[in-house]
Write a protein that holds these residues in place. Structure first.
Motif, PDB file in Angstrom:
ATOM      1  N   PHE A 140      -9.303  25.982  22.496  1.00 34.03           N
ATOM      2  CA  PHE A 140      -8.345  26.171  21.397  1.00 34.03           C
ATOM      3  C   PHE A 140      -9.083  26.373  20.075  1.00 34.03           C
ATOM      4  O   PHE A 140      -8.678  27.195  19.254  1.00 34.03           O
ATOM      5  CB  PHE A 140      -7.361  25.000  21.320  1.00 34.03           C
ATOM      6  N   ASP A 141     -10.183  25.641  19.881  1.00 34.98           N
ATOM      7  CA  ASP A 141     -11.012  25.852  18.692  1.00 34.98           C
ATOM      8  C   ASP A 141     -11.586  27.272  18.688  1.00 34.98           C
ATOM      9  O   ASP A 141     -11.557  27.956  17.656  1.00 34.98           O
ATOM     10  CB  ASP A 141     -12.157  24.837  18.626  1.00 34.98           C
ATOM     11  N   ASP A 142     -12.091  27.726  19.844  1.00 32.91           N
ATOM     12  CA  ASP A 142     -12.641  29.081  19.963  1.00 32.91           C
ATOM     13  C   ASP A 142     -11.620  30.134  19.563  1.00 32.91           C
ATOM     14  O   ASP A 142     -11.970  31.165  18.976  1.00 32.91           O
ATOM     15  CB  ASP A 142     -13.078  29.392  21.408  1.00 32.91           C
ATOM     16  N   ALA A 143     -10.355  29.883  19.895  1.00 34.45           N
ATOM     17  CA  ALA A 143      -9.293  30.858  19.625  1.00 34.45           C
ATOM     18  C   ALA A 143      -8.845  30.848  18.166  1.00 34.45           C
ATOM     19  O   ALA A 143      -8.058  31.700  17.763  1.00 34.45           O
ATOM     20  CB  ALA A 143      -8.098  30.573  20.536  1.00 34.45           C
ATOM     21  N   GLY A 144      -9.317  29.893  17.399  1.00 30.28           N
ATOM     22  CA  GLY A 144      -8.947  29.835  15.985  1.00 30.28           C
ATOM     23  C   GLY A 144      -7.771  28.926  15.676  1.00 30.28           C
ATOM     24  O   GLY A 144      -7.224  28.964  14.572  1.00 30.28           O
ATOM     25  N   CYS A 145      -7.395  28.096  16.624  1.00 25.85           N
ATOM     26  CA  CYS A 145      -6.308  27.140  16.387  1.00 25.85           C
ATOM     27  C   CYS A 145      -6.813  26.032  15.463  1.00 25.85           C
ATOM     28  O   CYS A 145      -7.995  25.713  15.448  1.00 25.85           O
ATOM     29  CB  CYS A 145      -5.845  26.531  17.705  1.00 25.85           C
ATOM     30  N   ARG A 146      -5.901  25.470  14.701  1.00 26.42           N
ATOM     31  CA  ARG A 146      -6.229  24.361  13.806  1.00 26.42           C
ATOM     32  C   ARG A 146      -5.514  23.093  14.286  1.00 26.42           C
ATOM     33  O   ARG A 146      -4.524  23.166  14.998  1.00 26.42           O
ATOM     34  CB  ARG A 146      -5.790  24.687  12.382  1.00 26.42           C
ATOM     35  N   ASP A 147      -6.002  21.966  13.842  1.00 24.25           N
ATOM     36  CA  ASP A 147      -5.352  20.678  14.115  1.00 24.25           C
ATOM     37  C   ASP A 147      -5.080  20.480  15.610  1.00 24.25           C
ATOM     38  O   ASP A 147      -4.007  20.040  16.014  1.00 24.25           O
ATOM     39  CB  ASP A 147      -4.039  20.551  13.330  1.00 24.25           C
ATOM     40  N   VAL A 148      -6.056  20.791  16.445  1.00 18.48           N
ATOM     41  CA  VAL A 148      -5.896  20.728  17.897  1.00 18.48           C
ATOM     42  C   VAL A 148      -5.872  19.267  18.348  1.00 18.48           C
ATOM     43  O   VAL A 148      -6.783  18.503  18.034  1.00 18.48           O
ATOM     44  CB  VAL A 148      -7.030  21.489  18.606  1.00 18.48           C
ATOM     45  N   ALA A 149      -4.810  18.907  19.088  1.00 21.99           N
ATOM     46  CA  ALA A 149      -4.668  17.530  19.568  1.00 21.99           C
ATOM     47  C   ALA A 149      -4.111  17.542  20.982  1.00 21.99           C
ATOM     48  O   ALA A 149      -2.934  17.814  21.182  1.00 21.99           O
ATOM     49  CB  ALA A 149      -3.744  16.739  18.638  1.00 21.99           C
ATOM     50  N   PRO A 150      -4.971  17.256  21.975  1.00 22.86           N
ATOM     51  CA  PRO A 150      -4.443  17.171  23.341  1.00 22.86           C
ATOM     52  C   PRO A 150      -3.547  15.952  23.463  1.00 22.86           C
ATOM     53  O   PRO A 150      -3.734  14.961  22.754  1.00 22.86           O
ATOM     54  CB  PRO A 150      -5.697  17.035  24.196  1.00 22.86           C
ATOM     55  N   PHE A 151      -2.593  16.043  24.360  1.00 18.53           N
ATOM     56  CA  PHE A 151      -1.693  14.914  24.593  1.00 18.53           C
ATOM     57  C   PHE A 151      -1.750  14.533  26.057  1.00 18.53           C
ATOM     58  O   PHE A 151      -1.532  15.366  26.932  1.00 18.53           O
ATOM     59  CB  PHE A 151      -0.256  15.267  24.198  1.00 18.53           C
ATOM     60  N   GLN A 152      -2.039  13.278  26.315  1.00 18.12           N
ATOM     61  CA  GLN A 152      -2.244  12.756  27.663  1.00 18.12           C
ATOM     62  C   GLN A 152      -3.297  13.611  28.366  1.00 18.12           C
ATOM     63  O   GLN A 152      -4.197  14.126  27.731  1.00 18.12           O
ATOM     64  CB  GLN A 152      -0.925  12.666  28.418  1.00 18.12           C
ATOM     65  N   SER A 153      -3.204  13.780  29.646  1.00 19.20           N
ATOM     66  CA  SER A 153      -4.195  14.603  30.345  1.00 19.20           C
ATOM     67  C   SER A 153      -3.498  15.625  31.225  1.00 19.20           C
ATOM     68  O   SER A 153      -3.995  16.009  32.268  1.00 19.20           O
ATOM     69  CB  SER A 153      -5.119  13.724  31.187  1.00 19.20           C
ATOM     70  N   ASN A 154      -2.313  16.073  30.766  1.00 13.60           N
ATOM     71  CA  ASN A 154      -1.481  16.933  31.591  1.00 13.60           C
ATOM     72  C   ASN A 154      -1.423  18.388  31.130  1.00 13.60           C
ATOM     73  O   ASN A 154      -0.490  19.108  31.485  1.00 13.60           O
ATOM     74  CB  ASN A 154      -0.068  16.357  31.689  1.00 13.60           C
ATOM     75  N   GLY A 155      -2.381  18.813  30.325  1.00 18.35           N
ATOM     76  CA  GLY A 155      -2.372  20.197  29.874  1.00 18.35           C
ATOM     77  C   GLY A 155      -1.388  20.459  28.757  1.00 18.35           C
ATOM     78  O   GLY A 155      -0.867  21.563  28.630  1.00 18.35           O
ATOM     79  N   THR A 156      -1.127  19.461  27.945  1.00 19.43           N
ATOM     80  CA  THR A 156      -0.251  19.615  26.784  1.00 19.43           C
ATOM     81  C   THR A 156      -1.110  19.486  25.534  1.00 19.43           C
ATOM     82  O   THR A 156      -1.867  18.523  25.395  1.00 19.43           O
ATOM     83  CB  THR A 156       0.849  18.533  26.786  1.00 19.43           C
ATOM     84  N   VAL A 157      -1.015  20.470  24.647  1.00 18.24           N
ATOM     85  CA  VAL A 157      -1.856  20.506  23.451  1.00 18.24           C
ATOM     86  C   VAL A 157      -1.004  20.864  22.239  1.00 18.24           C
ATOM     87  O   VAL A 157      -0.273  21.862  22.257  1.00 18.24           O
ATOM     88  CB  VAL A 157      -2.982  21.555  23.598  1.00 18.24           C
ATOM     89  N   VAL A 158      -1.092  20.065  21.191  1.00 15.63           N
ATOM     90  CA  VAL A 158      -0.445  20.372  19.918  1.00 15.63           C
ATOM     91  C   VAL A 158      -1.483  21.081  19.061  1.00 15.63           C
ATOM     92  O   VAL A 158      -2.645  20.678  19.019  1.00 15.63           O
ATOM     93  CB  VAL A 158       0.043  19.087  19.217  1.00 15.63           C
ATOM     94  N   PHE A 159      -1.061  22.156  18.385  1.00 16.22           N
ATOM     95  CA  PHE A 159      -1.985  22.890  17.522  1.00 16.22           C
ATOM     96  C   PHE A 159      -1.214  23.578  16.409  1.00 16.22           C
ATOM     97  O   PHE A 159       0.010  23.696  16.460  1.00 16.22           O
ATOM     98  CB  PHE A 159      -2.795  23.917  18.327  1.00 16.22           C
ATOM     99  N   SER A 160      -1.942  24.034  15.416  1.00 18.00           N
ATOM    100  CA  SER A 160      -1.357  24.814  14.326  1.00 18.00           C
ATOM    101  C   SER A 160      -1.891  26.226  14.410  1.00 18.00           C
ATOM    102  O   SER A 160      -3.073  26.440  14.701  1.00 18.00           O
ATOM    103  CB  SER A 160      -1.720  24.209  12.967  1.00 18.00           C
ATOM    104  N   GLY A 161      -1.015  27.180  14.140  1.00 12.15           N
ATOM    105  CA  GLY A 161      -1.394  28.583  14.165  1.00 12.15           C
ATOM    106  C   GLY A 161      -0.372  29.397  14.929  1.00 12.15           C
ATOM    107  O   GLY A 161       0.563  28.854  15.519  1.00 12.15           O
TER     108      GLY A 161
END
Length: 177
Positions: free
Chosen positions: A35-56
């Motif tokens: 997600f960082d590579d893609a240019g997303c900001r404020d990346v925050a994974p949630f639990q370990s189930n493939g859920t990610v909060v991001f800005s952009g």
């Protein structure tokens, strides 16, 4: 020091069939890195189930999946939903007596009709369709600790889908609010 990102700019990426840290799956560091590579900001994974909060922009999540494939060789589908819209869906369902049996399924950008065909397919998998909109559906499972929506929605749309239980989404919304 940057100011917090307004919630209206935040998105939630739901990655299909990804459980960080399990054998054959990616690490949380690789997921966040993609997600960082893609240019997303404020990346925050949630639990370990493939859920990610991001800005952009939502399209960055697709770029993140391309980066994830390069980093790890793992290719996954991703579905993106605006955080505020997700919070509205959660608010509409969290007070229900059967909230623990409800789940949100993200799917292809189509509207699933709440018709006899859909009801029959859901009943066959021991669930029912409660609410649907373009790209998402809320279902209720007949039994506790079951998750039946993904195969129902995949059959109805003919495309991949991914689901998260309402209790998980309540925790996510409460954490991020």
């Amino acid at each position: 020091m940057s100011s917090p990102t307004p919630s209206s700019m935040r998105r939630v990426a739901f990655i299909r069939n990804l459980n960080q840290g399990q054998r054959g799956h990616v690490s949380t560091a690789d997921l966040v890195g993609s997600f960082d590579d893609a240019g997303c900001r404020d990346v925050a994974p949630f639990q370990s189930n493939g859920t990610v909060v991001f800005s952009g922009p939502a399209a960055l999540a697709t770029d993140a999946m391309s980066s994830l494939a390069v980093r790890t060789g793992v290719e996954r589908e991703v579905f993106v939903h605006g955080f505020d819209d997700l919070a509205d869906i959660v608010a509409a369902h969290r007070g229900a007596d059967d909230a623990a049996r409800r789940e949100l399924t993200l799917h292809a950008p189509v509207l699933i009709a709440l018709d006899e065909r859909a009801a029959s397919e859901a009943a066959r998998r021991r669930c029912s369709l409660l609410q649907t909109a373009v790209g998402w559906t809320v279902t209720r499972n007949e039994r506790d600790r079951e998750s039946n929506a993904t195969p129902v929605i995949e059959r109805l749309t003919g495309a991949p889908a991914t689901s998260r239980g309402l209790p998980t989404l309540i925790r996510l919304v409460d954490r991020e609010a």
